[in-house]
Design a protein around this motif. Structure first.
Motif, short mmCIF file in Angstrom:
data_model
loop_
_atom_site.label_atom_id
_atom_site.label_comp_id
_atom_site.label_asym_id
_atom_site.label_seq_id
_atom_site.Cartn_x
_atom_site.Cartn_y
_atom_site.Cartn_z
N VAL A 62 14.83 8.19 -7.09
CA VAL A 62 15.31 8.31 -8.47
C VAL A 62 16.51 7.40 -8.68
O VAL A 62 17.30 7.17 -7.77
N ARG A 63 16.61 6.89 -9.91
CA ARG A 63 17.76 6.07 -10.30
C ARG A 63 18.48 6.80 -11.45
O ARG A 63 17.88 6.95 -12.53
N PRO A 64 19.71 7.27 -11.24
CA PRO A 64 20.44 7.95 -12.32
C PRO A 64 20.54 7.06 -13.56
O PRO A 64 20.70 5.84 -13.46
N ILE A 65 20.41 7.70 -14.74
CA ILE A 65 20.48 6.99 -16.02
C ILE A 65 21.42 7.72 -16.97
O ILE A 65 21.71 8.90 -16.79
N ASP A 66 21.88 7.00 -17.99
CA ASP A 66 22.66 7.63 -19.04
C ASP A 66 21.73 8.03 -20.19
O ASP A 66 20.51 7.85 -20.10
N SER A 67 22.28 8.55 -21.28
CA SER A 67 21.44 9.02 -22.38
C SER A 67 20.76 7.90 -23.15
O SER A 67 19.87 8.14 -23.96
N ASP A 68 21.16 6.65 -22.89
CA ASP A 68 20.46 5.49 -23.46
C ASP A 68 19.40 4.97 -22.50
O ASP A 68 18.83 3.91 -22.72
N GLN A 69 19.18 5.72 -21.43
CA GLN A 69 18.20 5.41 -20.39
C GLN A 69 18.53 4.13 -19.62
O GLN A 69 17.66 3.45 -19.08
N LYS A 70 19.81 3.82 -19.55
CA LYS A 70 20.29 2.67 -18.78
C LYS A 70 20.72 3.15 -17.40
O LYS A 70 21.36 4.19 -17.27
N PRO A 71 20.39 2.39 -16.34
CA PRO A 71 20.80 2.77 -14.98
C PRO A 71 22.32 2.81 -14.88
O PRO A 71 23.01 1.95 -15.44
N ILE A 72 22.85 3.82 -14.18
CA ILE A 72 24.31 3.94 -14.06
C ILE A 72 24.81 3.96 -12.62
O ILE A 72 26.00 3.81 -12.39
N ARG A 73 23.94 4.20 -11.65
CA ARG A 73 24.38 4.23 -10.26
C ARG A 73 23.26 3.74 -9.36
O ARG A 73 22.23 3.29 -9.81
N PHE A 74 23.46 3.94 -8.10
CA PHE A 74 22.51 3.52 -7.08
C PHE A 74 21.33 4.49 -6.99
O PHE A 74 21.41 5.63 -7.43
N GLU A 75 20.26 4.04 -6.38
CA GLU A 75 19.06 4.87 -6.19
C GLU A 75 19.32 5.94 -5.14
O GLU A 75 20.14 5.76 -4.24
N GLN A 76 18.60 7.07 -5.27
CA GLN A 76 18.71 8.17 -4.32
C GLN A 76 17.33 8.73 -4.06
O GLN A 76 16.38 8.47 -4.82
N VAL A 77 17.22 9.54 -3.04
CA VAL A 77 15.98 10.26 -2.77
C VAL A 77 16.19 11.71 -3.19
O VAL A 77 17.21 12.31 -2.87
N ALA A 78 15.21 12.26 -3.93
CA ALA A 78 15.29 13.63 -4.41
C ALA A 78 14.02 14.38 -4.05
O ALA A 78 12.92 13.82 -4.14
N ALA A 79 14.16 15.64 -3.68
CA ALA A 79 13.00 16.50 -3.47
C ALA A 79 12.47 16.89 -4.85
O ALA A 79 13.25 17.17 -5.77
N ASP A 80 11.16 16.89 -5.01
CA ASP A 80 10.54 17.15 -6.32
C ASP A 80 9.96 18.56 -6.35
O ASP A 80 9.08 18.90 -5.57
N THR A 81 10.45 19.39 -7.29
CA THR A 81 9.93 20.75 -7.43
C THR A 81 9.04 20.92 -8.67
O THR A 81 8.52 22.00 -8.89
N VAL A 82 8.89 19.85 -9.47
CA VAL A 82 8.16 19.98 -10.74
C VAL A 82 6.98 19.02 -10.87
O VAL A 82 6.44 18.84 -11.94
N ASN A 83 6.61 18.37 -9.77
CA ASN A 83 5.49 17.42 -9.76
C ASN A 83 5.71 16.25 -10.71
O ASN A 83 4.81 15.87 -11.47
#
Length: 89
Positions: free
Chosen positions: A25-46
């Motif tokens: 995942v790449r964190p984004i702001d409310s304008d859907q612009k990237p704001i930080r570095f990529e991370q790995v996240a566990a997915d609980t919602v498919n």
């Protein structure tokens, strides 16, 4: 908030991650612009690649799937807990 940009396959991992789908995942702001570095996240919602998602970190991430138990080590620090349908501003 973040955008799912890929997935991770790992055959050797901590036992607390066995059976969990791991997404990049790449964190984004409310304008859907990237704001930080990529991370790995566990997915609980498919979630899928291209989805905008809600993520939690820290203790909330470890308890988000409802499976983690108290006093059992869990290395998860980032979890996808929702898929964003739209941004209203």
């Amino acid at each position: 908030m973040a955008k799912v940009i890929g997935s991770v396959v790992s055959t050797q991992k901590d036992p607390s991650l066995v059976g969990k789908k791991l997404m990049i995942v790449r964190p984004i702001d409310s304008d859907q612009k990237p704001i930080r570095f990529e991370q790995v996240a566990a997915d609980t919602v498919n979630a899928g690649i291209g989805d905008n998602v809600l993520v939690v970190r820290g203790a909330g991430a470890r308890r988000a799937d409802g499976i983690s138990q108290k006093n059992v080590p869990d290395v998860n620090d980032c979890t996808i807990v929702g898929i964003i349908d739209r941004f209203d501003k």
